[in-house]
Scaffold this active site. Structure first.
Site, PDB file in Angstrom:
ATOM      1  N   ASN A 207      39.271  37.013  44.669  1.00 28.59           N
ATOM      2  CA  ASN A 207      39.127  38.207  45.897  1.00 28.59           C
ATOM      3  C   ASN A 207      40.100  37.356  47.176  1.00 28.59           C
ATOM      4  OD1 ASN A 207      35.201  38.335  46.104  1.00 28.59           O
ATOM      5  ND2 ASN A 207      36.576  40.039  45.386  1.00 28.59           N
ATOM      6  N   GLY A 229      44.236  33.959  42.951  1.00 26.59           N
ATOM      7  CA  GLY A 229      43.319  34.084  41.638  1.00 26.59           C
ATOM      8  C   GLY A 229      43.056  35.416  41.960  1.00 26.59           C
ATOM      9  N   ASP A 230      43.791  36.463  42.844  1.00 24.60           N
ATOM     10  CA  ASP A 230      42.928  37.814  43.008  1.00 24.60           C
ATOM     11  C   ASP A 230      44.729  38.160  43.134  1.00 24.60           C
ATOM     12  OD1 ASP A 230      41.633  40.441  43.175  1.00 24.60           O
ATOM     13  OD2 ASP A 230      40.616  38.913  42.839  1.00 24.60           O
ATOM     14  N   ASP A 231      44.284  39.514  43.564  1.00 25.52           N
ATOM     15  CA  ASP A 231      45.902  40.221  44.014  1.00 25.52           C
ATOM     16  C   ASP A 231      46.801  40.015  44.672  1.00 25.52           C
ATOM     17  OD1 ASP A 231      44.999  43.205  42.506  1.00 25.52           O
ATOM     18  OD2 ASP A 231      43.729  44.295  44.323  1.00 25.52           O
TER      19      ASP A 231
END
Ligand SMILES: *[C@@H]1O[C@H](CO)[C@@H](O)[C@H](O)[C@H]1NC(C)=O
Ligand SMILES: *[C@@H]1O[C@H](CO)[C@@H](O)[C@H](O)[C@H]1NC(C)=O
Ligand SMILES: *[C@@H]1O[C@H](CO)[C@@H](O)[C@H](O)[C@H]1NC(C)=O
Ligand SMILES: *[C@@H]1O[C@H](CO)[C@@H](O)[C@H](O)[C@H]1NC(C)=O
Ligand SMILES: *[C@@H]1O[C@H](CO)[C@@H](O)[C@H](O)[C@H]1NC(C)=O
Ligand SMILES: *[C@@H]1O[C@H](CO)[C@@H](O)[C@H](O)[C@H]1NC(C)=O
Ligand SMILES: *[C@@H]1O[C@H](CO)[C@@H](O)[C@H](O)[C@H]1NC(C)=O
Ligand SMILES: *[C@@H]1O[C@H](CO)[C@@H](O)[C@H](O)[C@H]1NC(C)=O
Ligand SMILES: *[C@@H]1O[C@H](CO)[C@@H](O)[C@H](O)[C@H]1NC(C)=O
Ligand SMILES: *[C@@H]1O[C@H](CO)[C@@H](O)[C@H](O)[C@H]1NC(C)=O
Ligand SMILES: *[C@@H]1O[C@H](CO)[C@@H](O)[C@H](O)[C@H]1NC(C)=O
Ligand SMILES: *[C@@H]1O[C@H](CO)[C@@H](O)[C@H](O)[C@H]1NC(C)=O
Length: 423
Positions: A207, A229-231
């Protein structure tokens, strides 16, 4: 001739600021909370009418932030960030109870910031540091932990620029840009890296999106480096005329359209998004599109579905992939806490999407996995000039997997998606 020049000069001067209020923020002593001093500086120098401007200066110092900030409704202000704003997360309970509502997905924020004609200069070293490891450890893999704050929310902002700023270890999303338009964000460095857990796309710094846009029009992201670690950058509800260019993305999931379609019977759209000249390093995808199913279960952020609308006119060109585990995907299967099924039920329509000139390498033998909804099939999907070496097989990927894709352009579908992709 001379007279002409003098006339022009005097007109120019009459447009330059008539007054210039400057507030230099002093860090609060002995590691105490600098938030009140920051709020006060924006209150005094951040609201300027007519031709007057103000300036808020952060010196080359560390400013500890222990409480939420709401500095919205600013006008005609320059922000000169030479130091570091460092969030203190020693009281997690405080942040869970007090972080401020963003106005979408029940998300919340440590800092609501915004206004008109706001120009923020970070000189390449001015930094916002969320000290996010505390949150990565605390959330321990829980998706969208309620009350976990975004680092900053740019809200109700227009005709503004954010340049040469660094964002480190965001508590959650680095920034949301919401109810805003005509914004340039250039030469931005984002790095939210979980140093305690190994990088895996199901967990590490979960997130920590680089940026998310909602109800946002005419937003330019240029020259961003994002390691997370996300979008990398995600376009959500009512994002229009978005340009993302000349960026380097690391370890995240890719350029994301969505997730969208989370609010039952609510009409949302994404239109005219261009991402070009993007380098992707050790990522899940170059780009991907995700919508909720047509079946509403639970409540946002982790539940929802049944939304209406469309995403149209999206172009992703000149991507270089270095060790990507996937290339491009569409899924309309997003649902509550990994519930499965209903992939053909979304009425949110995906159309007019073009992938062109993608090169590099990865570990995928699938060029595109396109799981479109049977109840609202994808049209105008074009994929041209994708040349990405599958380093596992040392071959060029030859699978284009399709469900409910009408008249594909530039490729032939070779079969159905191999498995349901819920994210
Ligand atoms: C900021 O101050 C530190 C010392 O406190 C110094 O090492 C650093 O070069 C300064 N940075 C800038 C950009 O002036
Ligand atoms: C933030 O401040 C504005 C006034 O500038 C106010 O209207 C708004 O309600 C505040 N938001 C929150 C979540 O406190
Ligand atoms: C943490 O914040 C809460 C308010 O949310 C407060 O009641 C509590 O006293 C704080 N704890 C410490 C150690 O400051
Ligand atoms: C974190 O979650 C894992 C399971 O996902 C569990 O084994 C571990 O005990 C949890 N750690 C903490 C500190 O809660
Ligand atoms: C879009 O925003 C930029 C600022 O980033 C501005 O210069 C430009 O005029 C805006 N375009 C339109 C059509 O308003
Ligand atoms: C991000 O930070 C990590 C840990 O400090 C570092 O290893 C990595 O190189 C950084 N990424 C970029 C793109 O600078
Ligand atoms: C589409 O977005 C781009 C980039 O923001 C902009 O230059 C262009 O004018 C937009 N097109 C339309 C039709 O609004
Ligand atoms: C592509 O982006 C890189 C930064 O990642 C930049 O140096 C280069 O100039 C860009 N190329 C073009 C053609 O704009
Ligand atoms: C989102 O866009 C749709 C279509 O343009 C519009 O009907 C709707 O009111 C917008 N929603 C918000 C909250 O602005
Ligand atoms: C569609 O996207 C292209 C490429 O970004 C842009 O030039 C064009 O203006 C867009 N058209 C509309 C209607 O948004
Ligand atoms: C394809 O993309 C690369 C960058 O990855 C760029 O250098 C090249 O000019 C592009 N080719 C075309 C035909 O646009
Ligand atoms: C993949 O591409 C990158 C960037 O072009 C290159 O550095 C790397 O060596 C390539 N990896 C393999 C296994 O070919």
């Amino acid at each position: 001739m001379f007279r002409g020049i003098f006339f022009v000069l005097s007109v120019l001067f009459s447009f330059s600021p008539s007054t210039y209020a400057i507030c230099v923020v002093k860090p609060s002593p002995r590691g105490t909370d600098s938030a009140p001093a920051i709020i006060d500086a924006f209150r005094r120098c951040g609201h300027n009418e007519g031709s007057s401007r103000g300036k808020v200066v952060f010196e080359n110092e560390t400013y500890i932030i222990q409480t939420v900030m709401n500095t919205t409704g600013l006008r005609n202000v320059d922000i000169d960030l030479k130091g570091t704003l460092l969030w203190d997360n020693s009281n997690i309970t405080y942040w869970l109870n007090n972080s401020l509502p963003v106005g979408y997905q029940n998300q919340s924020s440590a800092w609501l910031f915004g206004g008109e004609s706001v120009n923020w200069e970070g000189h390449g070293y001015g930094t916002l540091n969320g000290d996010g490891q505390v949150w990565y450890d605390f959330a321990n893999g829980t998706n969208n932990y309620p009350g976990r704050p975004h680092q900053i929310t740019i809200t109700s902002t227009r005709d503004s620029a954010f340049e040469n700023i660094r964002f480190l270890q965001s508590q959650m999303w680095t920034m949301a840009i919401i109810h805003s338009e005509n914004i340039l964000l250039e030469n931005i460095y984002v790095n939210s890296t979980d140093t305690e857990h190994t990088v895996g796309f199901d967990f590490s710094s979960l997130n920590t999106d680089g940026a998310d846009t909602m109800y946002a029009n005419n937003i330019t992201f240029r020259g961003w480096t994002i390691d997370n670690g996300d979008d990398s950058i995600s376009m959500k509800a009512n994002s229009t005329n978005i340009l993302i260019e000349n960026c380097n993305f690391y370890t995240g999931l890719g350029v994301a359209i969505g997730s969208i379609g989370q609010y039952e019977n609510v009409f949302e759209r994404i239109e005219n998004v261009t991402a070009r000249n993007i380098t992707i390093n050790n990522m899940r995808y170059g780009a991907y599109v995700k919508t909720w199913t047509g079946v509403s279960t639970g409540f946002p952020p982790n539940g929802g579905g049944g939304g209406l609308g469309y995403a149209s006119n999206m172009t992703f060109s000149d991507f270089r992939l270095n060790n990507a585990s996937g290339i491009f995907a569409i899924t309309q299967c997003t649902s509550y806490n990994d519930a499965t099924g209903d992939c053909d039920t979304s009425l949110f329509n995906i159309r007019n999407l073009k992938i062109e000139n993608w090169t590099g390498n990865g570990t995928s033998d699938v060029v595109a996995s396109l799981q479109c909804s049977g109840d609202s099939p994808c049209t105008g999907i074009e994929i041209e000039g994708v040349s990405i070496l599958d380093t596992v097989n040392d071959t060029m990927p030859a699978n284009w997997l399709c469900d409910s894709v009408v008249d594909p352009i530039g490729f032939n579908c070779t079969g159905a998606p191999w498995g349901e992709n819920s994210q």
